[in-house]
Scaffold this active site. Structure first.
Site, short mmCIF file in Angstrom:
data_model
loop_
_atom_site.label_atom_id
_atom_site.label_comp_id
_atom_site.label_asym_id
_atom_site.label_seq_id
_atom_site.Cartn_x
_atom_site.Cartn_y
_atom_site.Cartn_z
CE LYS A 83 -32.49 -35.26 -19.17
NZ LYS A 83 -31.77 -34.82 -20.37
C1 E4P Z 1 -29.24 -37.11 -21.26
O1 E4P Z 1 -30.42 -37.01 -21.03
C2 E4P Z 1 -28.40 -36.00 -21.70
O2 E4P Z 1 -29.18 -35.14 -22.46
C3 E4P Z 1 -27.25 -36.42 -22.59
O3 E4P Z 1 -27.22 -37.82 -22.78
C4 E4P Z 1 -25.93 -35.85 -22.21
O4 E4P Z 1 -24.98 -36.28 -23.14
P1 E4P Z 1 -23.56 -35.56 -23.31
O5 E4P Z 1 -22.69 -35.95 -22.18
O6 E4P Z 1 -23.04 -36.09 -24.62
O7 E4P Z 1 -23.83 -34.08 -23.36
#
Ligand code: E4P
Length: 217
Positions: A83
């Protein structure tokens, strides 16, 4: 639509995986922090449970640093998706990692034009953060819809991974738009099954069945 589970909680991943609900996992530095574990240990444990893509995020912000961290994370398992943030260095790292044949999830996407750049860098997944856009009093799902149109216009193979999902309705909207994947927190994933008429109907069937005095088998 595939379901990824948005957590680094190994117990919850195991439980949902046993239910057959998990096509992959997304983690991020905040989720690793919440898990209380060490990133390499936690990610390795997740990869032992889940065969689909498991996103592990780099924390360096420069290209060289990202590539160094990506090499460490990629060694954990073949199903690791690296990522990277949607920055110029992140896009450069995306292109380089993809040319090695490994999966990349480009994260922190908040606009359709950012998603266009990620697709051009060959991203395996693009993560538009729906809930965080909603938090700004804008319509997060509109971005998902715009990305769907742009990717279909040019036949980009990058999969749309609707992220920052906060509700059952978010999952429904993402599915209606045609997002390839939704990454969903465990509680929301379990909430998808709930309907009061299902509970009521089941209670009635069981009461009536009792009155028949019958048993199956
Ligand atoms: C995506 O890969 C992120 O880990 C996640 O969806 C972020 O979500 P949040 O905005 O609830 O922290």
């Amino acid at each position: 639509m595939k379901f990824f589970v948005d957590t680094a909680d190994v117990k919850e991943i195991q439980e949902l995986n046993d239910l057959g609900l998990v096509d992959g996992v997304t983690t991020n530095p905040s989720l690793i922090m919440k898990s209380g574990g060490k990133i390499l240990d936690v990610t390795r444990q997740i990869c032992e449970i889940v065969k689909g893509p498991v996103s592990a995020e780099v924390t360096a912000t420069d290209y060289e640093g990202m590539m160094k961290e990506a090499k460490v994370l990629m060694k954990i398992a073949d199903n690791i998706a690296i990522k990277v943030p949607l920055t110029l260095d992140g896009l450069k790292a995306c292109k380089a990692i993809r040319s090695d044949g490994r999966m990349v999830n480009v994260t922190l996407c908040f606009s359709a034009t950012q998603a266009l750049l990620a697709a051009k860098a060959g991203a395996s997944f693009i993560s538009p953060f729906v809930g965080r856009i909603d938090d700004m009093a804008e319509e997060g799902m509109e971005i998902v819809s715009e990305i769907r149109t742009i990717y279909d216009n040019y036949d980009f193979k990058t999969e749309i991974l609707a992220a920052s999902i906060r509700s059952v309705n978010h999952v429904k909207q993402a599915a209606l738009i045609g997002a390839d994947i939704a990454t969903v927190p465990p509680a929301t994933l379990k909430a998808l099954v709930k309907h009061p008429l299902t509970d009521k109907g089941l209670a009635t069937f069981l009461e009536d069945w009792k009155k028949t005095g019958q048993h199956i088998g």
